[in-house]
Motif scaffolding. Structure first.
Motif, mmCIF file in Angstrom:
data_model
loop_
_atom_site.group_PDB
_atom_site.id
_atom_site.type_symbol
_atom_site.label_atom_id
_atom_site.label_comp_id
_atom_site.label_asym_id
_atom_site.label_seq_id
_atom_site.Cartn_x
_atom_site.Cartn_y
_atom_site.Cartn_z
ATOM 1 N N VAL A 67 0.870 -1.175 0.000
ATOM 2 C CA VAL A 67 0.000 0.000 0.000
ATOM 3 C C VAL A 67 0.910 1.228 0.000
ATOM 4 N N TYR A 69 -0.853 -8.071 -4.172
ATOM 5 C CA TYR A 69 -1.809 -6.973 -4.273
ATOM 6 C C TYR A 69 -1.031 -5.688 -4.047
ATOM 7 N N THR A 110 -1.560 -1.224 -4.247
ATOM 8 C CA THR A 110 -2.386 -0.056 -4.498
ATOM 9 C C THR A 110 -1.588 1.202 -4.156
ATOM 10 N N GLN A 162 -4.262 -1.632 -8.048
ATOM 11 C CA GLN A 162 -5.271 -0.575 -7.967
ATOM 12 C C GLN A 162 -4.571 0.755 -7.802
ATOM 13 N N ASN A 163 -5.253 1.848 -8.205
ATOM 14 C CA ASN A 163 -4.695 3.190 -8.011
ATOM 15 C C ASN A 163 -4.784 3.589 -6.572
#
Length: 188
Positions: free
Chosen positions: A128, A156, A158, A187-188
């Motif tokens: 993240v 994952y 982001t 993801q953005n």
């Protein structure tokens, strides 16, 4: 966590096997993980093996949870590392969670790591923000198995800068599973 790192820690060689961390009644972010890094540097290299490391409280990884830190992994293996909970809504990273950190992984193997619970992100790794650099290694049979959202069977990410480089020896992605992004979800 067993180790809270604010300075620099280097782990070179060795195995850590069969460790269960946490109790369902004591859910505190970053306290139920093996290595918690806040504003420090963690370097692990030279054939280190983490196997059967389990976070039963859930939250942020089972082996490494890093915030505003530098993580360098070189020739490291993570096998059967789990982040699981029946009560925590969001689970990030079966083995590793990195937030606003620079994470560099060279020739690391992630085998059968998973996130299981309500909403899960990154069967092996969740990033993240920050920077994520990956070169060489393998992601085999990692999974996000959640009743709600399930993103990134292996990885994952982001809001992070992502750099993935295939080098000699390659980068293997085999049988990773999630509802969205079997190997990788961005993801953005």
């Amino acid at each position: 966590s067993l180790f809270d790192i604010k300075g620099t820690l280097v782990i070179s060689g060795g195995d850590l096997t069969k460790l269960t961390i946490g109790e369902e009644s004591t859910n505190t972010a970053n306290k139920q993980v093996l290595l918690s890094v806040a504003g420090g540097t963690l370097e692990i290299n030279n054939n280190v093996l983490f196997t059967a490391i389990v976070n039963t409280v859930g939250g942020y990884g089972s082996v490494i949870s890093a915030k505003n830190s530098t993580i360098i992994l070189d020739n490291v293996t993570f096998e059967n590392c789990f982040n699981t909970s029946r009560t925590v809504e969001q689970l990030y990273g079966g083995a590793i969670y990195a937030e606003n950190s620079t994470t560099t992984i060279n020739y690391a193997n992630f085998d059968s790591c998973y996130v299981s619970g309500v909403n899960g992100f990154g069967g092996a790794i969740a990033v993240v923000g920050g920077e994520f650099n990956l070169s060489g290694g393998a992601f085999v049979e990692n999974e996000v198995n959640c009743s709600g959202n399930a993103y990134g069977g292996a990885v994952y990410a982001t809001g992070a800068e992502i750099n993935i480089v295939c080098v000699d020896g390659g980068l293997e992605w085999t049988s990773n599973q999630a509802k969205i992004g079997g190997a990788i979800a961005l993801q953005n």
